[in-house]
Design an enzyme around this catalytic site. Structure first.
Site, PDB file in Angstrom:
ATOM      1  N   ASP A  16       0.858  -1.196   0.000  1.00 22.68           N
ATOM      2  CA  ASP A  16       0.000   0.000   0.000  1.00 22.68           C
ATOM      3  C   ASP A  16       0.890   1.241   0.000  1.00 22.68           C
ATOM      4  OD1 ASP A  16      -3.112   0.766   1.535  1.00 22.68           O
ATOM      5  OD2 ASP A  16      -1.639   2.237   0.894  1.00 22.68           O
ATOM      6  N   ASP A 114      -3.830   2.435  -5.281  1.00 23.17           N
ATOM      7  CA  ASP A 114      -2.492   2.464  -4.653  1.00 23.17           C
ATOM      8  C   ASP A 114      -2.192   1.213  -3.836  1.00 23.17           C
ATOM      9  OD1 ASP A 114      -3.928   2.865  -2.253  1.00 23.17           O
ATOM     10  OD2 ASP A 114      -2.338   4.162  -1.468  1.00 23.17           O
ATOM     11  N   GLU A 115      -2.892   0.121  -4.098  1.00 24.14           N
ATOM     12  CA  GLU A 115      -2.599  -1.089  -3.324  1.00 24.14           C
ATOM     13  C   GLU A 115      -2.778  -2.346  -4.165  1.00 24.14           C
ATOM     14  OE1 GLU A 115      -5.600  -1.908  -0.209  1.00 24.14           O
ATOM     15  OE2 GLU A 115      -6.505  -0.019  -0.815  1.00 24.14           O
TER      16      GLU A 115
HETATM   17  P1  TTP Z   1      -5.311   5.224   1.100  1.00 27.63           P
HETATM   18  O1  TTP Z   1      -4.295   4.172   0.790  1.00 27.63           O
HETATM   19  O2  TTP Z   1      -6.461   4.885   1.998  1.00 27.63           O
HETATM   20  O3  TTP Z   1      -4.599   6.483   1.766  1.00 27.63           O
HETATM   21  P2  TTP Z   1      -3.192   7.113   1.465  1.00 27.63           P
HETATM   22  O4  TTP Z   1      -2.397   6.320   0.482  1.00 27.63           O
HETATM   23  O5  TTP Z   1      -3.384   8.557   1.103  1.00 27.63           O
HETATM   24  O6  TTP Z   1      -2.509   7.106   2.885  1.00 27.63           O
HETATM   25  P3  TTP Z   1      -1.870   5.863   3.662  1.00 27.63           P
HETATM   26  O7  TTP Z   1      -0.427   6.224   3.825  1.00 27.63           O
HETATM   27  O8  TTP Z   1      -2.616   5.835   4.963  1.00 27.63           O
HETATM   28  O9  TTP Z   1      -2.090   4.640   2.820  1.00 27.63           O
HETATM   29  O10 TTP Z   1      -5.925   5.791  -0.237  1.00 27.63           O
HETATM   30  C1  TTP Z   1      -5.171   5.924  -1.442  1.00 27.63           C
HETATM   31  C2  TTP Z   1      -5.562   7.191  -2.171  1.00 27.63           C
HETATM   32  O11 TTP Z   1      -6.956   7.189  -2.418  1.00 27.63           O
HETATM   33  C3  TTP Z   1      -5.280   8.455  -1.360  1.00 27.63           C
HETATM   34  O12 TTP Z   1      -3.969   8.969  -1.546  1.00 27.63           O
HETATM   35  C4  TTP Z   1      -6.327   9.389  -1.826  1.00 27.63           C
HETATM   36  C5  TTP Z   1      -7.478   8.519  -2.288  1.00 27.63           C
HETATM   37  N1  TTP Z   1      -8.561   8.593  -1.278  1.00 27.63           N
HETATM   38  C6  TTP Z   1      -9.668   9.395  -1.565  1.00 27.63           C
HETATM   39  O13 TTP Z   1      -9.746   9.989  -2.626  1.00 27.63           O
HETATM   40  N2  TTP Z   1     -10.657   9.479  -0.606  1.00 27.63           N
HETATM   41  C7  TTP Z   1     -10.575   8.823   0.593  1.00 27.63           C
HETATM   42  O14 TTP Z   1     -11.491   8.937   1.439  1.00 27.63           O
HETATM   43  C8  TTP Z   1      -9.430   7.986   0.860  1.00 27.63           C
HETATM   44  C9  TTP Z   1      -9.311   7.248   2.169  1.00 27.63           C
HETATM   45  C10 TTP Z   1      -8.459   7.914  -0.102  1.00 27.63           C
HETATM   46 MG    MG Z   2      -2.175   4.212   0.666  1.00 26.96          MG
END
Ligand code: TTP
Ligand code: MG
Length: 362
Positions: A16, A114-115
């Protein structure tokens, strides 16, 4: 626990990206690095509407988080750097990262922008080797894309996914089969995929706060309270999940769209028209991807930020725009019957399956 594992044990990685959108921005604009960066709506000196999409870890130290109104983020940190999203960029970076990951195992499954999951059971003899492989992945992504990620390694997808969120950012969490119970027991129940705010509140009401509490709870009472999902939560709390990596390759969990009104409104016709527009967008995106849906969720946020979400699961899979619109309108009816002004409206479809294909579960 060291040593080689039983050859029946699977070794699954969940990768992730850290603060993905803001990490992409930092990569394009290195001068942002080290500053709090927030990606989302325009803050307009605290009068902005809309929400934070994500923010970097510097901004998280001020209490800013995904989904928060941009005006609250501004109050918490007016000096942060606020950036509007550049989705074309995020998609391109995502594609390049997925291409890197695919090289490591053909048992690959993208799980959002992103995962992703990788099953590396066939090319690593134990968790030590898998950890080395995961280090190489982190290194290659950082070298090529300038972005860090967190990796969870476990005996199934459920554990790997929970583990990747355990030591963010730039984390590496390894949970061997023998350590699963110890790892899960103290974690809050909402770390289990699918347990959201409402279910968490219900579980808390039953005295269930941790995954350990959930595992020790009676499966039949959970089934009475939550139906089939209750049984599944219980299995997850025991760390059990059988689904293979790649089972639902490339299929997403849900499709949604929401928008914040430029001015809060209680005009029924304005809200109704917007609801229909949002349904059209969601319908278009679902049909483009050839997906059927079974669950419809409507979200209404009022002027005072109180947020109502209501879902209905139909008894059949559908891709009919009429079914979507009718269900959304019925769900919205309760929420819009009061006099309170509406700030944000959203519609989401979930419980998806390909028009020809399998259901999406972890
Ligand atoms: P996530 O992997 O949930 O968050 P992240 O990568 O920003 O942070 P983390 O380090 O905790 O993994 O989500 C991936 C992307 O998806 C994030 O960069 C932005 C988008 N996203 C949204 O658009 N709305 C949301 O509510 C969430 C949680 C994420
Ligand atoms: Mg993320």
């Amino acid at each position: 626990m060291k040593g080689s594992c039983n050859r029946n044990t699977r070794i699954i990685l969940h990768i992730d990206m850290d603060h993905f959108f803001s990490a992409c921005e930092e990569r394009e604009h290195p001068e942002l690095k080290g500053n709090p960066v927030v990606v989302g709506a325009e803050p307009k000196q605290g009068r902005g509407r809309g929400v934070v999409k994500t923010c970097n870890y510097e901004a998280r130290e001020f209490g800013i988080q995904s989904g928060m109104p941009i005006s609250t983020a501004w109050r918490l940190c007016p000096n942060a750097i606020y950036v509007r999203g550049n989705y074309r960029l995020y998609k391109k970076v995502s594609e390049r990262i997925m291409a890197i990951l695919k090289k490591y195992s053909e048992r690959f499954q993208r799980w959002g922008l992103d995962e992703a999951f990788l099953d590396v059971s066939l090319m690593t003899k134990d968790f030590e080797e898998a950890t080395k492989l995961a280090e190489s992945i982190k290194h290659e992504i950082l070298w090529n894309e300038g972005i860090t990620c967190s990796i969870g390694i476990g005996p199934n997808k459920l554990i790997a996914k929970i583990a990747s969120g355990h030591e963010k950012p730039d984390g590496m969490t390894v949970v061997r089969e023998d350590d699963v119970e110890r790892f899960l027991a103290p974690l809050p129940v909402q770390r289990i995929v699918g347990i959201g705010e409402k279910t968490t509140a219900k579980l808390h009401g039953m005295g269930i706060k941790t995954i350990g509490d959930l595992a020790a709870f009676s499966a039949s009472i959970l089934a009475q309270k939550f139906g089939a999902m209750g049984m599944r939560y219980h299995r997850y709390a025991l760390g059990l999940s059988e689904s293979d990596v790649g089972e639902r390759r490339g299929i997403r969990k849900s499709i949604g769209h929401e928008c914040t009104f430029a001015v809060d409104t209680d005009a029924r016709d304005v809200v109704s028209r917007r609801l229909v527009d949002i349904c059209c967008k969601v319908y278009q995106r679902a049909t483009e991807k050839n997906l059927l849906f079974k669950t419809v969720t409507v979200k209404v946020r009022y002027k005072n930020f109180r947020t109502f979400t209501h879902s209905r699961t139909l008894s059949f899979f559908t891709n009919s725009s009429q079914n979507l619109r009718k269900t959304a309108e019925e769900l919205a009816q309760d929420a819009l019957s009061g006099m309170e002004k509406v700030r944000l409206l959203g519609v989401r479809v979930s419980n998806l399956k390909l028009a020809k294909g399998q259901r999406i579960l972890i």
